[in-house]
Write a protein that holds these residues in place. Sequence first.
Motif, short mmCIF file in Angstrom:
data_model
loop_
_atom_site.label_atom_id
_atom_site.label_comp_id
_atom_site.label_asym_id
_atom_site.label_seq_id
_atom_site.Cartn_x
_atom_site.Cartn_y
_atom_site.Cartn_z
N ASP A 64 0.81 -1.23 0.00
CA ASP A 64 0.00 0.00 0.00
C ASP A 64 0.85 1.27 0.00
N ALA A 65 2.14 1.15 0.30
CA ALA A 65 3.01 2.33 0.33
C ALA A 65 3.02 2.99 -1.04
N GLY A 66 2.95 4.29 -1.03
CA GLY A 66 2.95 5.03 -2.29
C GLY A 66 1.57 5.27 -2.85
N SER A 67 0.56 4.61 -2.28
CA SER A 67 -0.81 4.86 -2.71
C SER A 67 -1.69 5.32 -1.55
N ARG A 68 -1.06 5.48 -0.39
CA ARG A 68 -1.76 5.96 0.80
C ARG A 68 -0.89 7.02 1.48
N PRO A 69 -1.48 7.85 2.34
CA PRO A 69 -0.65 8.83 3.07
C PRO A 69 0.46 8.10 3.81
N PRO A 70 1.67 8.63 3.78
CA PRO A 70 2.79 7.96 4.45
C PRO A 70 2.62 7.97 5.95
N ILE A 71 3.07 6.88 6.57
CA ILE A 71 3.09 6.81 8.03
C ILE A 71 4.25 7.62 8.58
N VAL A 72 5.36 7.60 7.86
CA VAL A 72 6.58 8.24 8.34
C VAL A 72 6.47 9.76 8.22
N GLN A 101 0.25 9.13 -7.94
CA GLN A 101 0.91 10.38 -8.31
C GLN A 101 0.97 11.34 -7.11
N ALA A 102 -0.05 11.27 -6.25
CA ALA A 102 -0.08 12.15 -5.08
C ALA A 102 1.00 11.78 -4.07
N TYR A 103 1.19 10.46 -3.87
CA TYR A 103 2.11 10.02 -2.81
C TYR A 103 3.41 9.43 -3.36
N GLY A 104 3.69 9.70 -4.63
CA GLY A 104 4.93 9.25 -5.24
C GLY A 104 6.00 10.32 -5.16
N GLN A 105 6.48 10.80 -6.30
CA GLN A 105 7.54 11.79 -6.33
C GLN A 105 7.13 13.11 -5.69
N LEU A 106 5.85 13.45 -5.80
CA LEU A 106 5.38 14.68 -5.16
C LEU A 106 5.57 14.60 -3.65
N GLN A 107 5.33 13.42 -3.07
CA GLN A 107 5.54 13.24 -1.63
C GLN A 107 7.02 13.40 -1.28
N HIS A 108 7.92 12.93 -2.16
CA HIS A 108 9.35 13.12 -1.93
C HIS A 108 9.67 14.61 -1.81
N MET A 109 9.10 15.41 -2.70
CA MET A 109 9.37 16.86 -2.65
C MET A 109 8.82 17.48 -1.38
N ILE A 110 7.63 17.04 -0.98
CA ILE A 110 7.06 17.55 0.28
C ILE A 110 7.99 17.21 1.44
N TRP A 111 8.50 15.98 1.46
CA TRP A 111 9.45 15.60 2.51
C TRP A 111 10.69 16.49 2.47
#
Length: 889
Positions: A254-262, A401-411
């Motif tokens: 489910d990682a990458g398709s749901r809000p990250p836990i970390v 797409q929401a929790y992929g590379q875009l999430q990396h940038m948010i981090w």
Amino acid sequence: MRELTHTEAIDLVGRFEAAEELPEQMRSDVRLLGSLLGRVLRESGSPGLYEDVERLRTATIHAYTDETPEAFARAAAIADGFTVERADEVARAFTAYFHLVNLAEEHQRVRALRERDGRPGRSATDSIAGAYAQLSSEVGEEAALTRLQSLRFHPVFTAHPTEARRRAVSSSIRRLAEFIDERDAAIRDGADSARIEPKMIEEIDTLWRTAPLRAEKPSPTDEVRAVMAIFDETLYTAVPDVYRRIDEAIQGADAGSRPPIVRPFVRVGSWVGGDRDGNPFVTAKVTRKAAGIASEHVLLGLERTAQRIGRGLTLDATTTPPSDALLALWRRLRAADEDAATEIAKRSPNEPHRRILLVVARKIAATRTRDADLAYRDPEHLLADLRTVQESLVAAGAPRQAYGQLQHMIWQVETYGFHLAELEVRQHSAVHRAVLAELEGGGSRSEQTEEVLEVFRAIAFVQERFGPRAAGRYIVSFTQSAADLANVHKLARHAMGDGATLPVLDVIPLFETFADLQAAPAILAEVVHHPEFEARLDATDRRLEVMLGYSDSSKDVGPVAANLALYEAQAKIAAWADESRIELTLFHGRGGALGRGGGPANSAILAQPPHSVDGRFKLTEQGEVIFARYGDPAIAMRHIDQVAAAVLMASAPSNEDRNRDAAERYADVAAAMDEASRARFFELVKAPGFAPWFATVTPMEELGNLALGSRPARRGLSVESLEDLRAIPWVFAWTQARINLAGWFGLGTALEAVGDEHRLRQAYADWPLFRTLVDNVAMSLAKADARIARRYLDLGDRDDLAELVMGEMLLTRSWVIRVTAGKELLDNKPVLQRAVKMRSPYVDALSLLQLRALRSLRSGDEATPSDPEQERLLLLSVSGVAAGLQNTG
């Protein structure tokens, strides 16, 4: 002293290399790199250089394996017999070899990490995922998740001068690493790997022809740019990759398709350009410039990331309709930058998410170039825009797409902001007292006073331009009273003037000496009632940071008593913080060498007192340690994962109970060790004439001539006073002399005082603090060499002190082997033992060259001009020994 025949030499070297038991791929790399270096020495060195290098190499291997005085004397005679020009070349050759071996070893670590990551189901507790699973089993999943999401790891990069190699050399080694990667890929694919070798030999030839010594000491700005290279090449992408891997391990498919836990738990700090304690070259102007350079790097990185993500986000509005919030955001962005928005819209027809990211990239560029009309006010406004895009994608059914590379940038934005590293200022308490006395005396202001006041204005400037996280921690070296901390706020008011807005300051005490560590709880109990401290505690939910210095306490009472004192101080400070409802973060001022808190960070964290970590760990990373831990992305990710796992596990009930029980059960052992080791240490360092003797039997004075860092080696006084000798050259000099005294002296006497071998073995098994101490001493002693140490000690005229040192070395070695139940040092750590043994004969060669240079330089009198060729040989050998031993400072 018969020299070995050619056949005997080949046989000896072959047997030595076979005994190293290297992994096959690493053995292949070492042989290839060594043979290519041999070709370079034949082609580019002076006639006969390769043969002379081989003569000395064979002789030192023979002396290392034979251990007879005759074999060692023959190796020394070869080193002494070279002309100074040839000795110079030989030293450079061995140093180049170390760089190549270090590279091969690092590359093998990367291979091992890749193989490990490819194995399914791995959940060892030295990874965050494994630690989380273990913690969940102890405290329950909900409590473990709360601790995971409040985790904090805060490395602080410092510019202490122990990284002896030049950046040009580091760059050459990085290029070689890429060629080894390329060769590995060719071998895997069945391609012709031999075609890579010409590139490798060209780079090794470049390495050989590159001057190994800096012509001048680096400026603080040079040091800032060196640290920026680590960010650009590694940390910017490695840190979000760590978050991603942890999330994948916990959430699975489910990682990458749901809000990250970390949640982002890494914060990067820097003293580079901010630490002015004893460094007159770090000025307020330098501090402003350091903050600007760091911001430039992170904003450029974020701009390129937004462009890359935007170009790839080609989701059509019919398949991925924009949310109302996204459309409103587009209207606001278009109104602010209409021409660019119109052009981007033309290139991105019906791709609303793509065009937003491309305009965001322009706004980040405007932030970097200080275009006020378009710039983001702060990182929070950028994050708000990115989250609007993310939420729109989720609502449109595009969670990957929401929790992929875009999430990396948010981090990345959450981790680095617009400042990259939180710049910290450090100054000595005595400087503050002198400046305040001058200000309150009403006379004219000295240059020092004006500079100290200007620093506070620089902090205010940095906070205003780059955000409050960009600066604000102010560390007071040698804190000895609550007044020393309150003085910082007094100085800030003097600097800013009546009615002016003061910078936001977190004033951090640094307790360094043995006496200061003991006084720490009482000082803290007093200072938190000062108005400025009370106000800051209220504003930060009662958070407080306290820094502990490992170096000066070790130089003050010896490594054994210092380790025990640090543990006791942490326990008392943690208990006080708990009683006072304060969220404490202990900041560990560790160096790379064993005498300065060095050694594996994760095992040290697990040995901390109960409640002294509580999910938060901050430490200094300096010198060669920065490049060793963060220079390669795979190694950096592994290091962060390991340390963060230890931080998480440190507060597990099982770990806290173990440390608490062991501290109580072995309290009598600790007391006996403390008393005996301190007495033995004082017998040495308080002996009449010790300080000048130390300067004679080590290259301490000469280290000041090596262009390692911008900071002076001493605080202005002569070597007659050890108190004003910095801890770095204290440790570095003992290391260069192959004595490593700062890492082990006194432990043998301490263990002898306890005397009960069975109980000490039990303590080694049950008591994490003791085990960490013994393991670090074992490594320190393994890198020492009694025969070479004896030759350095012979440079002095104090047989009593020399015998004291050698006797304690032999006693400590004997007890460490007995306590660890081995036959020789590091028997229980075979990988580390192999690495030390592989290097030792080659380090010996450089030590022999250093000794001949030292003897030559010491043979003249004050009226005799120094010999620049011998000085160069000495400094070359210093650089080489540092490369060979690795954890030198």
